[in-house]
Write a protein that holds these residues in place. Structure first.
Motif, mmCIF file in Angstrom:
data_model
loop_
_atom_site.group_PDB
_atom_site.id
_atom_site.type_symbol
_atom_site.label_atom_id
_atom_site.label_comp_id
_atom_site.label_asym_id
_atom_site.label_seq_id
_atom_site.Cartn_x
_atom_site.Cartn_y
_atom_site.Cartn_z
ATOM 1 N N LEU A 165 0.534 6.551 7.877
ATOM 2 C CA LEU A 165 -0.901 6.417 7.641
ATOM 3 C C LEU A 165 -1.289 4.957 7.471
ATOM 4 O O LEU A 165 -2.311 4.497 7.988
ATOM 5 C CB LEU A 165 -1.311 7.209 6.390
ATOM 6 N N ALA A 166 -0.476 4.219 6.736
ATOM 7 C CA ALA A 166 -0.779 2.815 6.484
ATOM 8 C C ALA A 166 -0.620 1.963 7.731
ATOM 9 O O ALA A 166 -1.331 0.968 7.919
ATOM 10 C CB ALA A 166 0.123 2.279 5.372
ATOM 11 N N ALA A 167 0.308 2.330 8.604
ATOM 12 C CA ALA A 167 0.638 1.502 9.772
ATOM 13 C C ALA A 167 -0.185 1.848 11.006
ATOM 14 O O ALA A 167 0.037 1.276 12.070
ATOM 15 C CB ALA A 167 2.126 1.639 10.093
ATOM 16 N N MET A 168 -1.147 2.731 10.885
ATOM 17 C CA MET A 168 -1.913 3.170 12.053
ATOM 18 C C MET A 168 -2.690 2.032 12.702
ATOM 19 O O MET A 168 -3.187 1.132 12.020
ATOM 20 C CB MET A 168 -2.900 4.266 11.652
ATOM 21 N N SER A 169 -2.832 2.118 14.013
ATOM 22 C CA SER A 169 -3.680 1.180 14.743
ATOM 23 C C SER A 169 -5.136 1.588 14.566
ATOM 24 O O SER A 169 -5.443 2.657 14.015
ATOM 25 C CB SER A 169 -3.327 1.206 16.230
ATOM 26 N N VAL A 170 -6.053 0.738 15.040
ATOM 27 C CA VAL A 170 -7.486 1.049 14.948
ATOM 28 C C VAL A 170 -7.777 2.373 15.643
ATOM 29 O O VAL A 170 -8.487 3.240 15.109
ATOM 30 C CB VAL A 170 -8.324 -0.081 15.572
ATOM 31 N N VAL A 188 4.953 10.659 -4.750
ATOM 32 C CA VAL A 188 5.401 11.127 -3.436
ATOM 33 C C VAL A 188 6.924 11.243 -3.408
ATOM 34 O O VAL A 188 7.635 10.340 -3.838
ATOM 35 C CB VAL A 188 4.921 10.162 -2.329
ATOM 36 N N GLY A 189 7.393 12.347 -2.901
ATOM 37 C CA GLY A 189 8.824 12.550 -2.775
ATOM 38 C C GLY A 189 9.363 11.953 -1.492
ATOM 39 O O GLY A 189 8.608 11.489 -0.641
ATOM 40 N N TRP A 190 10.664 12.011 -1.324
ATOM 41 C CA TRP A 190 11.268 11.367 -0.156
ATOM 42 C C TRP A 190 10.852 12.059 1.136
ATOM 43 O O TRP A 190 10.843 11.462 2.202
ATOM 44 C CB TRP A 190 12.786 11.358 -0.293
ATOM 45 N N GLU A 191 10.436 13.335 1.041
ATOM 46 C CA GLU A 191 10.010 14.049 2.246
ATOM 47 C C GLU A 191 8.683 13.513 2.784
ATOM 48 O O GLU A 191 8.377 13.655 3.977
ATOM 49 C CB GLU A 191 9.852 15.550 1.952
ATOM 50 N N GLU A 192 7.852 12.908 1.911
ATOM 51 C CA GLU A 192 6.507 12.488 2.288
ATOM 52 C C GLU A 192 6.372 10.992 2.532
ATOM 53 O O GLU A 192 5.330 10.535 2.989
ATOM 54 C CB GLU A 192 5.522 12.896 1.187
ATOM 55 N N VAL A 193 7.396 10.226 2.202
ATOM 56 C CA VAL A 193 7.295 8.773 2.331
ATOM 57 C C VAL A 193 6.979 8.365 3.759
ATOM 58 O O VAL A 193 6.155 7.471 4.006
ATOM 59 C CB VAL A 193 8.602 8.095 1.856
ATOM 60 N N GLU A 194 7.599 9.028 4.714
ATOM 61 C CA GLU A 194 7.377 8.672 6.119
ATOM 62 C C GLU A 194 5.922 8.877 6.510
ATOM 63 O O GLU A 194 5.329 8.057 7.209
ATOM 64 C CB GLU A 194 8.284 9.501 7.025
ATOM 65 N N ALA A 211 0.826 -1.202 0.000
ATOM 66 C CA ALA A 211 0.000 0.000 0.000
ATOM 67 C C ALA A 211 0.866 1.260 0.000
ATOM 68 O O ALA A 211 0.571 2.225 -0.715
ATOM 69 C CB ALA A 211 -0.926 0.000 1.211
ATOM 70 N N VAL A 212 1.909 1.251 0.799
ATOM 71 C CA VAL A 212 2.795 2.411 0.869
ATOM 72 C C VAL A 212 3.490 2.630 -0.475
ATOM 73 O O VAL A 212 3.541 3.754 -0.995
ATOM 74 C CB VAL A 212 3.838 2.232 1.985
ATOM 75 N N LEU A 213 4.014 1.566 -1.047
ATOM 76 C CA LEU A 213 4.730 1.691 -2.313
ATOM 77 C C LEU A 213 3.795 2.133 -3.441
ATOM 78 O O LEU A 213 4.180 2.951 -4.288
ATOM 79 C CB LEU A 213 5.387 0.351 -2.663
ATOM 80 N N LEU A 214 2.550 1.612 -3.454
ATOM 81 C CA LEU A 214 1.597 2.031 -4.471
ATOM 82 C C LEU A 214 1.228 3.499 -4.306
ATOM 83 O O LEU A 214 1.081 4.225 -5.292
ATOM 84 C CB LEU A 214 0.336 1.165 -4.397
ATOM 85 N N ALA A 215 1.076 3.930 -3.053
ATOM 86 C CA ALA A 215 0.755 5.335 -2.807
ATOM 87 C C ALA A 215 1.883 6.235 -3.282
ATOM 88 O O ALA A 215 1.641 7.288 -3.879
ATOM 89 C CB ALA A 215 0.484 5.558 -1.318
#
Length: 289
Positions: free
Chosen positions: A123-128, A112-118, A102-106
């Motif tokens: 966002l993808a790794a968030m808990s419920v 997305v530049g290197w500043e926004e990858v984090e 999901a992160v790589l597709l986004a």
């Protein structure tokens, strides 16, 4: 057991479709015990070794470790319990891989530049709880200060990623979460929601009106004139309808449906644009400033 019933290592390898080297390796580990040696000192195995090696080969193909396999063939662990544990472990691995995908597709989709990858990864790794907090803050800003009926809509706009999401649901969540962080989108939705109570004809009613019309038809034709007469909008109504023509709203609703496993919604923008073109042709004075 008679000597002629015993199998050589070569015969055992042939029957199990393993290499002699693999059979010897498993034998040296004690997973396949020998049944003595022949007069030349070569290993001999009972016919039961064929089944045992079949189980070992299958479990190895499924990614089960040698320590666990030893417990299974040694009757120290039930195969069903081992299978359940391995399936759970694979499920966790799949979740991690889906997250990475999901992160790589986004990143690939949005440039997305290197500043926004984090940020995307977070966002993808968030808990419920973290997901609910993020969406809650977004909806609070959109509907903040509005009356109770408008605020009640928040419940229908809340994404709930399931415990075992599909790759598409994970991808949709990342894209939706990114969209909620757009301050311009938040402001546009707030303005639209605030305007609805003051609008005589909500945008949804226009959708209902034009839903039965063939939008392939020319809005400058009789279908457009008929729709305009039935709805009879004021200039203020049209201003709100134009305000609702935000493709980001359609995008949010589409992503929301994917995350929640709902049927894809009917997009609002095409119908609203069709109606505006009809108005522009048949009653241009309504659109004049």
């Amino acid at each position: 057991m008679e000597d002629d019933e015993l199998l050589s290592i070569g015969e055992l390898a042939r029957r199990t479709k393993l290499s002699v080297k693999a059979v010897r390796y498993y034998s040296d580990l004690g997973l396949v015990p020998t049944n003595g040696r022949d007069s030349a000192g070569r290993r001999r195995y009972s016919p039961d070794a064929v089944k045992r090696l079949g189980v070992i080969r299958t479990l190895r193909a499924l990614g089960v470790g040698l320590k666990t396999i030893r417990a299974v063939v040694g009757h120290e662990a039930e195969l069903s319990e081992v299978a359940a544990g391995e399936a759970q472990a694979i499920g966790e691995t799949i979740k991690v891989l889906q997250l990475r995908r999901a992160v790589l597709l986004a990143v690939a989709r949005n440039g997305v530049g290197w500043e926004e990858v984090e940020m995307v990864h977070e966002l993808a790794a968030m808990s419920v709880q973290e997901r609910r907090k993020l969406i809650g803050e977004f909806l609070d800003e959109v509907f903040g200060g509005l009356d109770a009926p408008q605020a009640g809509i928040k419940r229908t706009l809340t994404p709930e990623l399931p415990d075992e999401p599909t790759p598409d649901q994970v991808d949709a969540w990342v894209e939706l979460a990114e969209l909620t962080q757009d301050p311009d989108f938040r402001a546009a939705l707030h303005d639209l929601a605030a305007a609805q109570p003051r609008t005589r004809i909500p945008a949804k009613d226009v959708i209902a009106e034009v839903a039965g019309i063939n939008q392939e038809a020319d809005p400058r034709g009789p279908e457009g004139a008929q729709a305009l007469r039935r709805i009879n909008p004021t200039r203020q109504d049209l201003a709100r309808i134009r305000q609702a023509q935000d493709p980001r709203r359609d995008r949010y609703l589409r992503l929301l449906a994917t995350v929640n496993g709902w049927a894809a919604p009917t997009p609002l923008t095409p119908a609203l644009e069709w109606f505006e073109r009809a108005t522009r042709h048949h009653s241009p004075n309504l659109l004049a400033k």
